[in-house]
Design a protein around this motif. Structure first.
Motif, short mmCIF file in Angstrom:
data_model
loop_
_atom_site.label_atom_id
_atom_site.label_comp_id
_atom_site.label_asym_id
_atom_site.label_seq_id
_atom_site.Cartn_x
_atom_site.Cartn_y
_atom_site.Cartn_z
N LEU A 44 2.95 0.45 -6.45
CA LEU A 44 1.59 0.64 -6.95
C LEU A 44 0.73 1.55 -6.06
O LEU A 44 0.12 2.50 -6.54
N ALA A 45 0.68 1.25 -4.77
CA ALA A 45 -0.28 1.94 -3.90
C ALA A 45 -0.04 3.45 -3.88
O ALA A 45 -1.00 4.24 -3.92
N SER A 46 1.21 3.85 -3.85
CA SER A 46 1.53 5.28 -3.81
C SER A 46 1.06 5.97 -5.09
O SER A 46 0.58 7.10 -5.06
N ASN A 47 1.18 5.29 -6.21
CA ASN A 47 0.77 5.88 -7.49
C ASN A 47 -0.75 5.96 -7.62
O ASN A 47 -1.28 6.94 -8.13
N LEU A 48 -1.44 4.93 -7.12
CA LEU A 48 -2.91 4.98 -7.18
C LEU A 48 -3.44 6.15 -6.34
O LEU A 48 -4.47 6.73 -6.65
N GLY A 49 -2.71 6.48 -5.31
CA GLY A 49 -3.14 7.58 -4.42
C GLY A 49 -2.98 8.96 -5.03
O GLY A 49 -3.59 9.92 -4.56
N VAL A 50 -2.15 9.08 -6.06
CA VAL A 50 -1.89 10.43 -6.60
C VAL A 50 -2.39 10.61 -8.04
O VAL A 50 -1.93 11.50 -8.75
N VAL A 51 -3.34 9.79 -8.46
CA VAL A 51 -3.83 9.90 -9.84
C VAL A 51 -4.43 11.29 -10.08
O VAL A 51 -4.00 12.04 -10.96
N THR A 280 -5.25 12.02 0.75
CA THR A 280 -5.46 10.98 -0.26
C THR A 280 -5.55 9.61 0.41
O THR A 280 -5.24 9.46 1.59
N THR A 281 -5.98 8.65 -0.38
CA THR A 281 -6.04 7.27 0.10
C THR A 281 -5.02 6.45 -0.65
O THR A 281 -5.07 6.39 -1.89
N LYS A 282 -4.10 5.87 0.09
CA LYS A 282 -3.07 5.06 -0.56
C LYS A 282 -3.73 3.82 -1.18
O LYS A 282 -4.54 3.17 -0.55
N GLY A 283 -3.42 3.54 -2.43
CA GLY A 283 -4.01 2.37 -3.09
C GLY A 283 -5.37 2.65 -3.71
O GLY A 283 -6.03 1.72 -4.22
N LYS A 284 -5.81 3.91 -3.71
CA LYS A 284 -7.17 4.28 -4.13
C LYS A 284 -7.60 3.62 -5.45
O LYS A 284 -6.90 3.68 -6.46
N GLY A 285 -8.76 2.99 -5.40
CA GLY A 285 -9.36 2.47 -6.62
C GLY A 285 -9.04 1.02 -6.93
O GLY A 285 -9.57 0.47 -7.89
N TYR A 286 -8.15 0.42 -6.15
CA TYR A 286 -7.88 -1.02 -6.33
C TYR A 286 -7.99 -1.62 -4.94
O TYR A 286 -7.14 -1.37 -4.07
N GLN A 287 -9.08 -2.37 -4.74
CA GLN A 287 -9.45 -2.77 -3.38
C GLN A 287 -8.34 -3.46 -2.62
O GLN A 287 -8.10 -3.17 -1.44
N PHE A 288 -7.61 -4.35 -3.32
CA PHE A 288 -6.53 -5.07 -2.62
C PHE A 288 -5.50 -4.09 -2.07
O PHE A 288 -4.96 -4.27 -0.98
N ALA A 289 -5.21 -3.05 -2.86
CA ALA A 289 -4.18 -2.08 -2.44
C ALA A 289 -4.72 -1.14 -1.37
O ALA A 289 -3.99 -0.72 -0.47
N ASP A 303 -1.00 -10.97 -9.69
CA ASP A 303 -2.24 -11.32 -10.37
C ASP A 303 -3.30 -10.27 -9.99
O ASP A 303 -3.64 -10.12 -8.81
N ILE A 304 -3.82 -9.57 -10.99
CA ILE A 304 -4.75 -8.46 -10.70
C ILE A 304 -6.03 -8.97 -10.03
O ILE A 304 -6.54 -8.36 -9.09
N GLU A 305 -6.55 -10.09 -10.50
CA GLU A 305 -7.81 -10.61 -9.96
C GLU A 305 -7.66 -11.06 -8.51
O GLU A 305 -8.53 -10.84 -7.69
N LYS A 306 -6.51 -11.69 -8.22
CA LYS A 306 -6.34 -12.26 -6.87
C LYS A 306 -5.60 -11.32 -5.93
O LYS A 306 -5.61 -11.53 -4.71
N GLY A 307 -4.90 -10.34 -6.47
CA GLY A 307 -4.10 -9.44 -5.62
C GLY A 307 -2.94 -10.14 -4.95
O GLY A 307 -2.48 -9.74 -3.89
N GLU A 308 -2.44 -11.20 -5.61
CA GLU A 308 -1.33 -11.96 -5.03
C GLU A 308 -0.13 -11.95 -5.97
O GLU A 308 -0.31 -12.01 -7.19
N VAL A 309 1.08 -11.91 -5.38
CA VAL A 309 2.27 -11.91 -6.23
C VAL A 309 2.37 -13.24 -6.97
O VAL A 309 1.94 -14.28 -6.47
N LEU A 310 2.94 -13.17 -8.19
CA LEU A 310 2.93 -14.35 -9.04
C LEU A 310 3.89 -15.43 -8.57
O LEU A 310 3.57 -16.60 -8.56
#
Ligand SMILES: Cc1ncc(C[n+]2csc(CCOP(=O)(O)OP(=O)(O)O)c2C)c(N)n1
Length: 627
Positions: A44-51, A280-289, A303-310
């Motif tokens: 996830l984090a790498s992809n958020l960084g290259v949007v 770039t910022t790794k994880g950009k736009g999703y605070q947990f990342a 879990d998107i709200e908690k940023g924790e694996v299910l």
């Protein structure tokens, strides 16, 4: 509400969007990729960084005519969404679904298959040279992260590309992170480059100030001009790329679409090799990342709200290795540990925190890691090199030339051996048994559970002298009763003895490592179905192999099947055949990966599809041997 993304069926559709709409699109892409990966797991984090970077690349360049090669390829989710695969994102990394990496078989927009770091510049340069030979005119772009740039291969390619006349654009996606924080000389060079605008501005500021000094001020400026070149060398670190032959552009903010697109337009028009430095910022736009880019580098469904694996993670072999290497290193000051940018993946984070002066993260440099270990061993240390099985393929010559040929005491811990699952063909650790077996002096052990790993590691460090491999898989252990006591296991290892777990007279099942559990299940099925008593042997050591135990079992049962989590060509099956070859009337059936690359999916489905689950194996044995 209709989204802009709904209108994007191919990168061509981006050209109908103005800057404001493209920005909205980036927001939609971010939300979508977070939602997708929350379900499938992935990078996830790498992809958020290259949007923005991915949108800008497809906007500025004419893909698929122009060719983009993604290094590692773990950051291609946005690219996949934009290139007609949006509706299949729910199948990402699943059995039969989209790959988590570029696949030429999946899309014409995927130019080159990747998975291992550092290949993009070499491949792009090859493509550019091929283009030049036939006088074609497409652009070739390599997109590489600052982590991947630490790979030996990437540096070799920069060296070659810099002196070539070929038009080639290297985009350096610099987020100061590999999986963990990027370290080493290249990382500090890039960190200086990132603050380059400060140097430029301060230079201008100095000029302004000295020009106010009467007489002397003008003289100083003249002097500054005359010394411009050398000052540039000393002050502006971009000279590194320029000196090796690249035109350097940047750094540019990788989340500022307007500047990014302008910079890429400039790069497009330049001749020769060009390097565009994008911050770039790794994880950009999703605070947990953003807060924990390493945790969200590769993550299970969350879990998107908690940023924790299910699912709460089970203890795995890496954690078992982690505990045991720390335990052993506490009393043995000669133990040093080496990782190639995978400290947390291989379970060396605790070692790093506890024995920092004996820990070396060489970044993505497996070849160097192995020869560094050879040097440490020469210096009377006991190096433990922990690397994923598939990444160790990089360092094959170093294992032979630098370690084994000199009979140096280096312990190789090959994590993620066997099928790894969702990461697919590039990451399946199925070759190490075969390639390891060819190397003289190299001992190869495979634990079937955590207890075996703990004793094997102790043995490899404390008792054995010389090169030795321990290979173990991703994930947790299977449950079964240990038949050997710890002390008996130690003796077995010392004498290269296989473990006869259960006696039988009708068939010998020989397994290695964690395929042992499948062997037990097959034995149970055959007992139930045919009434066979099956001898189950775990070889413990593939090399040397316990010839005498195997031989006497084969002479008794005459029917043998081998089960391994590796390629059967060159692995356990071949080793067993070499013994059976001298025994009349003994037939051997091999179960493993037979001359194939195993694609992505969950391990259970993959094994079942390849006939490597207990039921299929038992059925095949019955068909083959039952008369
Ligand atoms: C040869 C090899 N070693 C290790 C890895 C594991 N790995 C995958 S991505 C990665 C970090 C890449 O960092 P970077 O290139 O900066 O990309 P980012 O994820 O930060 O965008 C590593 C170490 C690999 N893919 N290939």
């Amino acid at each position: 509400m209709k989204k802009i993304l709904d209108e994007i069926r191919s990168p061509r559709d981006l050209h109908f969007l103005g800057l404001t709409e493209q920005k909205v699109l980036c927001k939609e892409l971010r939300d979508e990729v977070i939602a997708d990966v929350a379900k499938t797991g992935g990078h996830l984090a790498s992809n958020l960084g290259v949007v923005e970077l991915t949108v800008a690349l497809h906007y500025v360049f004419n893909t698929p005519y122009d060719k983009i090669i993604f290094d590692v390829g773990h950051q291609t989710y946005i690219h996949k969404i934009l290139t007609g695969r949006r509706d299949k994102m729910a199948t990402l990394r699943q059995f039969g679904g989209l790959s988590g990496f570029p696949k030429t078989s999946e899309s014409e927009y995927d130019v080159f298959n990747t998975g291992h770091s550092g290949t993009s510049i070499s491949a792009a340069l090859g493509l550019a040279r091929a283009r030049d030979i036939v006088h074609d005119d497409y652009k070739v772009i390599a997109l590489i992260g600052d982590g991947a740039l630490t790979s030996g291969m990437a540096l070799e390619a920069l060296n070659d590309a810099g002196s070539s006349d070929s038009d080639l654009i290297v985009i350096l996606n610099d987020n100061a992170m590999s999986i963990d924080k990027n370290t080493g000389g290249m990382a500090s060079l890039l960190s200086k480059l990132r603050t380059k605008s400060f140097y430029r501005n301060s230079n201008r500021y100095i000029k302004k100030v000295v020009s106010y000094i009467p007489f002397l001020g003008k003289w100083i400026i003249k002097l500054v001009r005359r010394l411009k070149h050398s000052i540039k060398h000393f002050i502006l670190p971009n000279m590194f790329f320029e000196d090796i032959g690249f035109k350097y552009l940047g750094p540019v903010d990788g989340h500022d679409l307007e500047s990014l697109e302008a910079m890429l337009e400039r790069a497009k028009d330049l001749k020769g090799p060009v390097l565009v430095h994008v911050k770039t910022t790794k994880g950009k736009g999703y605070q947990f990342a953003e807060d924990n880019p390493d945790k969200f580098h590769g993550i299970a469904p969350f879990d998107i709200e908690k940023g924790e694996v299910l699912k709460s993670p089970v203890k795995d072999f890496s954690a078992c290795f982690s505990e045991n290497i720390c335990r052993i290193a506490k009393d043995n000051q000669r133990v040093v540990a080496i990782t190639a940018a995978m400290a947390s993946g291989v379970g060396l984070s605790a070692f790093k925190n506890t024995f920092n002066n004996r820990f070396f993260d060489v970044e993505i440099a497996e070849q160097h890691a192995v020869t560094l270990a050879a040097g440490l061993a020469m210096g009377n240390m006991i190096p433990v090199v922990a690397i994923y099985s598939s990444f160790m393929q990089r360092a094959y010559d170093q294992i032979i030339h630098d370690v084994a040929m000199q009979d140096l005491h280096v312990v190789f811990c090959l994590d993620r051996a066997g099928l790894v699952g969702a990461d697919g063909a590039t990451h399946q650790g199925i070759f190490d048994l075969a390639y390891g077996r060819l190397i003289p002096k190299l001992k190869i052990l495979a634990p079937k559970n955590f207890r075996d790993l703990s004793i094997m590691l102790e043995y490899a460090i404390e008792d054995h002298i010389g090169p030795i491999v321990l290979r173990y898989p991703r994930g947790g252990e299977d449950l079964f009763e240990n038949h050997l006591s710890d002390e008996e296991l130690r003796v077995h290892l010392k004498n290269n003895q296989a473990e006869v777990y259960q006696n039988g007279a009708d068939l010998t099942l020989v397994s290695i490592g964690t395929m042992f559990k499948t062997a037990l299940e097959v034995a149970t099925l055959l007992k139930k179905d045919l009434g066979w008593s099956v001898e189950v042997i775990d070889v413990l050591s593939l090399k040397p192999l316990d010839q005498s135990t195997l031989k006497s079992s084969f002479e008794k049962t005459k029917k043998v099947a081998t089960i391994e989590d590796g390629t059967i060509i060159g692995g356990l099956y071949d080793a067993v055949l070499e013994i059976a070859n001298y025994l009349p009337d003994v037939k051997v059936l091999g179960f493993g990966y037979d001359d194939i690359y195993v694609e992505h999916g969950d391990v259970k489905s993959l094994r079942a599809s390849l006939g490597l689950d207990a039921t299929s194996i038992a059925a095949k044995i019955k068909e083959h041997f039952y008369d």
